[in-house]
Design a protein around this motif. Sequence first.
Motif, PDB file in Angstrom:
ATOM      1  N   ASN A 199       0.701  -1.741  -0.023  1.00  0.00           N
ATOM      2  CA  ASN A 199      -0.013  -0.107   0.082  1.00  0.00           C
ATOM      3  C   ASN A 199       0.806   0.899  -0.255  1.00  0.00           C
ATOM      4  OD1 ASN A 199      -2.533  -1.653   0.329  1.00  0.00           O
ATOM      5  ND2 ASN A 199      -2.509  -1.707   2.205  1.00  0.00           N
ATOM      6  N   SER A 200       0.419   2.105  -1.018  1.00  0.00           N
ATOM      7  CA  SER A 200       1.336   3.296  -0.617  1.00  0.00           C
ATOM      8  C   SER A 200       0.609   4.361   0.859  1.00  0.00           C
ATOM      9  CB  SER A 200       1.022   4.356  -1.652  1.00  0.00           C
ATOM     10  OG  SER A 200      -0.622   4.826  -1.926  1.00  0.00           O
ATOM     11  N   SER A 201       2.028   5.586   0.740  1.00  0.00           N
ATOM     12  CA  SER A 201       1.134   6.522   1.421  1.00  0.00           C
ATOM     13  C   SER A 201       0.188   6.935   1.285  1.00  0.00           C
ATOM     14  CB  SER A 201       2.210   7.607   1.206  1.00  0.00           C
ATOM     15  OG  SER A 201       3.640   6.499   2.064  1.00  0.00           O
ATOM     16  N   LYS A 202      -0.856   7.330   0.002  1.00  0.00           N
ATOM     17  CA  LYS A 202      -2.303   8.015  -0.403  1.00  0.00           C
ATOM     18  C   LYS A 202      -3.110   6.835   0.607  1.00  0.00           C
ATOM     19  CE  LYS A 202      -4.346   9.405  -3.926  1.00  0.00           C
ATOM     20  NZ  LYS A 202      -5.105  10.134  -4.809  1.00  0.00           N
ATOM     21  N   VAL A 203      -2.519   5.559   0.071  1.00  0.00           N
ATOM     22  CA  VAL A 203      -3.478   4.718   0.166  1.00  0.00           C
ATOM     23  C   VAL A 203      -3.653   4.653   2.204  1.00  0.00           C
ATOM     24  CG1 VAL A 203      -4.126   2.030   0.153  1.00  0.00           C
ATOM     25  CG2 VAL A 203      -3.707   3.499  -1.713  1.00  0.00           C
ATOM     26  N   ILE A 204      -2.886   4.111   2.724  1.00  0.00           N
ATOM     27  CA  ILE A 204      -2.758   4.563   4.385  1.00  0.00           C
ATOM     28  C   ILE A 204      -3.764   5.391   4.245  1.00  0.00           C
ATOM     29  CG2 ILE A 204      -1.332   3.641   6.032  1.00  0.00           C
ATOM     30  CD1 ILE A 204       0.900   2.825   3.787  1.00  0.00           C
ATOM     31  N   GLY A 205      -3.212   6.199   4.154  1.00  0.00           N
ATOM     32  CA  GLY A 205      -3.443   7.555   4.674  1.00  0.00           C
ATOM     33  C   GLY A 205      -4.668   7.943   4.640  1.00  0.00           C
ATOM     34  N   ALA A 206      -5.381   7.389   3.574  1.00  0.00           N
ATOM     35  CA  ALA A 206      -7.207   7.138   3.130  1.00  0.00           C
ATOM     36  C   ALA A 206      -8.068   6.373   3.956  1.00  0.00           C
ATOM     37  CB  ALA A 206      -7.055   7.357   1.834  1.00  0.00           C
ATOM     38  N   LEU A 210      -5.898  10.222   6.755  1.00  0.00           N
ATOM     39  CA  LEU A 210      -4.374  10.867   7.515  1.00  0.00           C
ATOM     40  C   LEU A 210      -3.423  11.307   6.179  1.00  0.00           C
ATOM     41  CD1 LEU A 210      -2.837   9.407  10.332  1.00  0.00           C
ATOM     42  CD2 LEU A 210      -3.657  11.338  10.350  1.00  0.00           C
ATOM     43  N   GLU A 211      -3.345  13.369   6.094  1.00  0.00           N
ATOM     44  CA  GLU A 211      -2.580  12.811   4.447  1.00  0.00           C
ATOM     45  C   GLU A 211      -0.927  11.849   4.930  1.00  0.00           C
ATOM     46  OE1 GLU A 211      -0.835  16.985   4.566  1.00  0.00           O
ATOM     47  OE2 GLU A 211      -3.331  18.017   5.167  1.00  0.00           O
ATOM     48  N   ALA A 212      -1.009  11.518   3.212  1.00  0.00           N
ATOM     49  CA  ALA A 212       0.296  11.123   2.467  1.00  0.00           C
ATOM     50  C   ALA A 212       1.632  11.456   3.242  1.00  0.00           C
ATOM     51  CB  ALA A 212       0.089  10.873   1.142  1.00  0.00           C
ATOM     52  N   LYS A 213       1.529  13.200   3.637  1.00  0.00           N
ATOM     53  CA  LYS A 213       2.794  12.767   4.132  1.00  0.00           C
ATOM     54  C   LYS A 213       3.306  13.411   5.433  1.00  0.00           C
ATOM     55  CE  LYS A 213       1.475  18.351   4.854  1.00  0.00           C
ATOM     56  NZ  LYS A 213       1.302  19.542   4.212  1.00  0.00           N
ATOM     57  N   THR A 214       2.128  12.688   6.134  1.00  0.00           N
ATOM     58  CA  THR A 214       1.705  12.324   7.288  1.00  0.00           C
ATOM     59  C   THR A 214       2.294  10.919   7.648  1.00  0.00           C
ATOM     60  OG1 THR A 214      -0.264  14.065   8.011  1.00  0.00           O
ATOM     61  CG2 THR A 214       0.244  12.226   9.814  1.00  0.00           C
ATOM     62  N   ILE A 215       1.625  10.455   6.583  1.00  0.00           N
ATOM     63  CA  ILE A 215       2.340   8.189   6.853  1.00  0.00           C
ATOM     64  C   ILE A 215       3.910   8.563   6.352  1.00  0.00           C
ATOM     65  CG2 ILE A 215       2.067   6.447   5.424  1.00  0.00           C
ATOM     66  CD1 ILE A 215      -0.384   7.105   7.330  1.00  0.00           C
ATOM     67  N   ASP A 216       4.111   9.565   5.423  1.00  0.00           N
ATOM     68  CA  ASP A 216       5.552   9.780   4.705  1.00  0.00           C
ATOM     69  C   ASP A 216       6.553   9.663   6.157  1.00  0.00           C
ATOM     70  OD1 ASP A 216       4.686   8.799   2.837  1.00  0.00           O
ATOM     71  OD2 ASP A 216       5.537  11.079   1.749  1.00  0.00           O
ATOM     72  N   SER A 217       6.005  11.202   6.941  1.00  0.00           N
ATOM     73  CA  SER A 217       6.491  11.866   8.190  1.00  0.00           C
ATOM     74  C   SER A 217       7.170  10.531   9.635  1.00  0.00           C
ATOM     75  CB  SER A 217       6.403  12.609   8.908  1.00  0.00           C
ATOM     76  OG  SER A 217       6.398  13.550   8.123  1.00  0.00           O
ATOM     77  N   ARG A 218       5.537   9.156   9.153  1.00  0.00           N
ATOM     78  CA  ARG A 218       6.030   7.954  10.220  1.00  0.00           C
ATOM     79  C   ARG A 218       7.194   7.432   9.723  1.00  0.00           C
ATOM     80  NH1 ARG A 218      -0.580   7.700  12.716  1.00  0.00           N
ATOM     81  NH2 ARG A 218      -0.343   9.534  13.408  1.00  0.00           N
ATOM     82  N   PHE A 219       6.916   7.151   8.527  1.00  0.00           N
ATOM     83  CA  PHE A 219       7.938   5.810   8.023  1.00  0.00           C
ATOM     84  C   PHE A 219       8.845   6.207   8.713  1.00  0.00           C
ATOM     85  CE2 PHE A 219       4.041   4.016   5.530  1.00  0.00           C
ATOM     86  CZ  PHE A 219       4.937   2.289   5.628  1.00  0.00           C
TER      87      PHE A 219
END
Length: 244
Positions: A199-206, A210-219
């Motif tokens: 899953n991409s950050s966009k999919v996880i965030g949805a 949450l926003e995709a950039k938030t998921i990227d920061s968590r990763f």
Amino acid sequence: MPAMVDNARVLQILPLIPDARSTGEVISLFREAVVGLGADAGVFLSCLRDDATRTSFRSLWACDPSWAADYAFHRRYEHDPWLRYASGDAEPMRSKQLICSSPEEIAFIRAAAEHGFASALIAPAPSSVGLSRVGVLYLGSADPERFEGEKYPQVRVLARSLSMELHHAIAKSMREELLQGSSLTEADLHLLRCEAAGNSSKVIGAAMNLEAKTIDSRFQRLNAKLGAPDRRSAARIAHLYGLL
């Protein structure tokens, strides 16, 4: 196999290994199982390859301590024909049936014989992650003919079972150490499962609102906890250590 073999006692020991509360308790059970199998010495090695450049070794020794010291000092694991065999085959095998592929492997065999492994039974412990995690049990004796005779088939089967239980015990210990040392949270593990599923950050965030950039920061924070260069590597490490 002229030495006394106590199959019943080994069968009693095997189910106790996964529930052992410490490495010391596992080693104690291991030593008792070695005796029950009619061997004089035993070694269990676990090799975990996190990536192409990083390999972790764990070991359990039920033998002359000088062999453990020699093995480490001379880096025997680099030219260990028994470990090489276990990396490509799952069937238990007597050491005399294996062919050395280099002078260094011949030197290994000679050194092992000097430390109580004139004969040996090699029992690989395969894992669900293939060659990334390899385990192998060595049962040894100063008697060159120890692993012969009518009791060998029984010892072979029990050695395979012992190898798998010891492999499980070490994997469990390494998993717990990683969890404690990295301070991974359940939220981190959820992210890693999402990454492993592709899953991409966009999919996880949805899915998490949450926003995709938030998921990227968590990763990024999660990668730092595991010492991984990227999220894909982090998911691989988590998989290898049985966290997913």
